[in-house]
Design a protein around this motif. Structure first.
Motif, short mmCIF file in Angstrom:
data_model
loop_
_atom_site.label_atom_id
_atom_site.label_comp_id
_atom_site.label_asym_id
_atom_site.label_seq_id
_atom_site.Cartn_x
_atom_site.Cartn_y
_atom_site.Cartn_z
N UNK A 1 8.16 5.97 -8.61
CA UNK A 1 7.83 5.58 -9.99
C UNK A 1 9.07 5.68 -10.87
N UNK A 2 9.97 4.73 -10.70
CA UNK A 2 11.16 4.65 -11.54
C UNK A 2 10.76 4.29 -12.98
N UNK A 3 11.28 5.06 -13.94
CA UNK A 3 11.10 4.73 -15.35
C UNK A 3 12.39 4.05 -15.80
N UNK A 4 12.29 2.74 -15.99
CA UNK A 4 13.49 1.92 -16.17
C UNK A 4 14.04 2.01 -17.58
N UNK A 5 15.36 1.97 -17.68
CA UNK A 5 16.02 2.01 -18.98
C UNK A 5 16.62 0.64 -19.32
N UNK B 1 3.60 0.04 -11.00
CA UNK B 1 3.84 1.48 -10.79
C UNK B 1 4.98 1.82 -9.84
N UNK B 2 5.04 1.17 -8.70
CA UNK B 2 6.08 1.45 -7.69
C UNK B 2 7.29 0.57 -7.99
N UNK B 3 8.40 1.20 -8.44
CA UNK B 3 9.61 0.45 -8.85
C UNK B 3 9.22 -0.89 -9.45
N UNK B 4 8.57 -0.83 -10.63
CA UNK B 4 7.79 -1.98 -11.10
C UNK B 4 8.02 -2.29 -12.58
N UNK B 5 7.81 -3.55 -12.96
CA UNK B 5 7.88 -3.91 -14.38
C UNK B 5 6.66 -3.47 -15.18
N UNK B 6 5.56 -3.17 -14.47
CA UNK B 6 4.32 -2.74 -15.13
C UNK B 6 3.99 -1.32 -14.71
N UNK C 1 11.13 -1.85 -19.29
CA UNK C 1 12.24 -2.66 -19.83
C UNK C 1 12.50 -3.89 -18.97
N UNK C 2 12.37 -3.75 -17.64
CA UNK C 2 12.70 -4.87 -16.75
C UNK C 2 11.65 -5.97 -16.80
N UNK C 3 10.51 -5.72 -17.43
CA UNK C 3 9.47 -6.73 -17.57
C UNK C 3 10.01 -7.99 -18.25
N UNK C 4 10.87 -7.78 -19.26
CA UNK C 4 11.22 -8.89 -20.14
C UNK C 4 12.14 -9.93 -19.51
N UNK C 5 13.26 -9.56 -18.88
CA UNK C 5 14.05 -10.62 -18.21
C UNK C 5 13.27 -11.31 -17.11
N UNK C 6 12.42 -10.56 -16.41
CA UNK C 6 11.58 -11.15 -15.37
C UNK C 6 10.63 -12.18 -15.99
N UNK D 1 0.87 -1.18 0.00
CA UNK D 1 0.00 0.00 0.00
C UNK D 1 0.91 1.23 0.00
N UNK D 2 1.40 1.54 -1.18
CA UNK D 2 2.40 2.59 -1.38
C UNK D 2 2.21 3.18 -2.77
N UNK D 3 2.15 4.52 -2.84
CA UNK D 3 2.00 5.16 -4.14
C UNK D 3 0.79 4.64 -4.88
N UNK D 4 1.00 4.32 -6.16
CA UNK D 4 -0.09 3.85 -7.01
C UNK D 4 0.00 2.34 -7.26
N UNK D 5 0.60 1.60 -6.34
CA UNK D 5 0.69 0.15 -6.53
C UNK D 5 -0.69 -0.48 -6.45
N UNK D 6 -1.47 -0.09 -5.43
CA UNK D 6 -2.82 -0.62 -5.27
C UNK D 6 -3.82 0.29 -5.98
#
Length: 502
Positions: free
Chosen positions: A319-323, A354-359, A371-376, A30-35
C-alpha cells in the motif's frame, strides 16, 4: 539556472502511430486489499447487489480503463482457476503461496468478468504456467469462450453464465524468469510450454491474442536473452511480449528519480530490437508488439510489507502512499508509452486499487484519488487518437545515473475525428519554471481549450481521504497567437494543454 527555455514544433503529419487505447490498462491481482476491501466489499454501504463497491466503480470509470489484467501476478503461478467458479459456499480456501495469505476464492472468473463490464473494461486473463500448463489452460478458455455443448462451456452455463465471456487477451504465465516465481522456468523451458499452451488455446479460440512473459525487469541477468529464446521457440503463436518495471526513490534524489523514464525508454528499445531480430531470423512477416503489463512507482511500502503476519485474509500489502514526485514520474512513463505507440500496444498500471494503486480505500469507509491518479486519468481520457512526434528543443541535465536528461518530456495526441490536439508535458526542473513556445501552424483554426497543471511546492505532498494536496488546477496564462502557443511550465509540474478546432 537563468534563461532556460524550451521550443517545440508540432505538425499533424509527423505521426508515430495510432494509439492503442489498451496502453491505459490496469491490473487487479488477488493480493492485499486489491480485491477484498478494494473492488469487492459486500458489507460496505456503497456495495451493489454483487458486493462490488460502487464508489470504486465510479473512480475506475473516471479513469476510463479499457482493459484489466487478472488474477495475477505472482499468485497466478500456483492458482487453480476452478477454485473460483461455481457456488461460493463450495469454493475451497487455499494457501496463497506468492504473498503468503489465505485466498477465500469468494471472487473468481465470473465475478471479475461481471465487474469488468460494470467499469466498461475488457479482461486480460492470465493462465498458470508455474504449477500447471496446457491442459488447465485449454480447459479454462473453453470455460470462458466456448458457446456451449461441451463439458467446460456447459459447466459455465450451469454456473449462471449462458453466454461466453469472450476474453480475447491472455497472458501465458507471469514473470517466469524470476527465481521467486513458483514453477520458475529457464527461457528454453518457458518457451516450449508457452508455444504448446498457446497452440492449444488458439485451437479452442483462434481469435485470441497471446502475451508471452518477457523479463521481470531490465535488470534481470538473463535480459534480453530470455526474450530472444522465448520468441525463438514460441514466435508462431505469440502476439505480444511483456515488460515489467518499477521505480523508486530510496536515495531521495529527485533529479535522478525523475530521469528514470529514460531507463524505461531504453528497456522498450532493447525489447523492440530483440523482437525484430527474431523476426528477421525467422523470415517472418509478423511483428511482435509490446505489452508493458506491469509498471509503476513501488518502494514506499517495502518495510511495512516485511512486518505482515502470514496466512491472514486480505492484509494491507503493497500500500504505497504516493507523493507528488511519484505523479511526475508516472506522467513521464505515460509519455514514454505514447512516444512508442507504434510498438507498445498494451500496458497495465500495476495495480488499480489499494495495491500500488491510483485509488485507495478504507475498509467500510471512503475511497480517494492518489497523486498518480491524475496523469493516468488525463492521458487515458485525452490521449486517444494518433501519437504525434514533437520536435522538441529543451535544456538538459546530468544526474547520478543519467546524462543528457531533457528537462521537458513531451508527447502529443491528435484526435482527427474530434478535431482535438492534446499536448502532455513534464517539467523536471527542481528550481525553475520553463517557458515554452509551441509552433502549431499546421493546426489552423485551432483554439486553446485549457491548460491543466499539477503543481506543488512540496515534492513529498500526498493525498489522503481528508485532503487532496495534489490535484489539477488551471493555468490561465497560456496563449495561442498566430499559430504559436506560449506557455509557462511551472517547476516540477505535469501539464496537459488541450486544443480544439473552432
Amino acid at each position: 539556472m537563468a534563461n532556460v527555455k524550451a521550443k517545440m514544433i508540432l505538425d499533424k503529419n509527423y505521426q508515430i502511430a495510432k494509439v492503442d487505447e489498451r496502453i491505459y490498462g490496469s491490473f487487479i491481482e488477488h493480493l492485499g486489499r486489491a480485491v477484498y476491501g478494494g473492488i469487492y466489499e459486500p458489507g460496505h454501504p456503497e456495495a451493489d447487489e454483487q458486493g462490488f463497491r460502487k464508489d470504486v466503480i465510479d473512480l475506475v470509470k473516471e479513469l476510463q480503463v479499457p482493459i484489466v489484467r487478472y488474477p495475477g501476478g505472482n499468485m497466478v503461478s500456483a492458482y487453480n482457476w476452478e477454485d473460483g467458479v461455481g457456488p461460493k459456499e463450495d469454493r475451497p480456501r487455499r494457501l496463497e503461496l506468492a504473498w503468503r495469505t489465505i485466498e477465500t476464492n469468494e471472487v473468481g472468473t465470473n465475478e471479475f468478468a461481471d465487474w469488468a463490464k460494470k467499469v466498461g473494461a475488457e479482461v486480460m486473463m492470465a493462465v498458470n504456467l508455474g504449477t500447471r500448463g496446457i491442459d488447465a489452460a485449454r480447459n479454462f478458455i473453453e470455460y470462458t469462450n466456448h458457446p456451449g455443448g461441451t463439458y467446460w462451456s456447459d459447466l459455465r452455463r450451469s454456473h449462471g453464465y449462458e453466454q461466453p465471456h469472450n476474453i480475447k487477451t491472455w497472458c501465458l504465465g507471469n514473470e517466469m524468469d524470476g527465481s521467486w516465481q513458483i514453477g520458475h522456468k529457464t527461457a528454453h523451458e518457458y518457451g516450449r510450454i508457452a508455444q504448446e499452451t498457446g497452440k492449444a488455446m488458439k485451437l479452442v479460440d483462434p481469435t485470441i491474442e497471446l502475451v508471452a512473459c518477457g523479463s521481470s525487469s531490465s535488470g534481470m541477468p538473463t535480459f534480453p536473452e530470455y526474450e530472444a529464446t522465448t520468441l525463438d521457440l514460441a514466435y508462431d503463436h505469440l502476439d505480444f511480449i511483456s515488460l515489467h518495471q518499477y521505480y523508486g526513490n530510496r536515495s531521495n534524489d529527485p533529479a535522478n528519480f525523475l530521469a528514470k523514464n529514460l531507463d524505461m525508454d531504453h528497456f522498450i528499445k532493447t525489447v523492440i530490437s530483440t523482437c525484430d531480430y527474431i523476426k528477421a531470423k525467422k523470415r517472418s512477416k509478423k511483428s511482435i508488439n509490446l505489452s508493458f503489463d506491469e509498471w509503476n512507482v513501488w518502494y514506499h511500502s517495502n518495510q511495512a510489507d516485511r512486518e505482515i503476519e502470514p496466512w491472514s485474509i486480505a492484509p494491507p500489502q503493497l500500500e504505497d502512499h504516493y507523493n507528488f514526485e511519484d505523479a511526475l514520474l508516472v506522467g513521464s512513463m505515460l509519455i514514454t508509452f505514447l512516444q512508442h505507440a507504434d510498438r507498445v500496444k498494451m500496458a497495465a498500471m500495476a495495480q488499480l486499487v489499494n495495491v500500488i494503486a491510483p485509488i485507495m480505500t478504507e475498509n467500510n469507509g471512503r475511497a480517494w484519488k492518489q497523486t498518480i491518479f491524475y496523469p493516468y486519468m488525463h492521458t487515458s481520457v485525452f490521449g486517444r487518437g494518433i501519437s504525434l512526434k514533437p520536435i522538441l528543443t529543451t535544456p538538459k541535465y546530468d544526474s547520478k545515473d543519467f546524462t543528457d536528461v531533457p528537462y521537458v518530456d513531451s508527447a502529443a495526441v491528435y484526435n482527427e475525428e474530434n478535431e482535438e490536439v492534446t499536448i502532455f508535458l513534464v517539467n523536471k526542473h527542481l528550481e525553475s519554471s520553463m517557458p515554452i513556445d509551441i509552433d502549431l501552424r499546421s493546426f489552423e483554426d485551432y483554439k486553446l481549450v485549457e491548460h491543466i497543471e499539477l503543481v506543488n511546492d512540496d515534492l513529498k505532498a500526498v493525498n489522503t481521504a481528508d485532503h487532496q494536496a495534489v490535484a489539477p488546477q488551471s493555468n490561465k496564462d497560456s496563449k495561442l497567437d498566430n499559430g504559436v502557443l506560449s506557455a509557462n511550465l511551472a517547476k516540477t509540474s505535469w501539464n496537459v494543454i488541450r486544443l480544439k478546432k473552432s
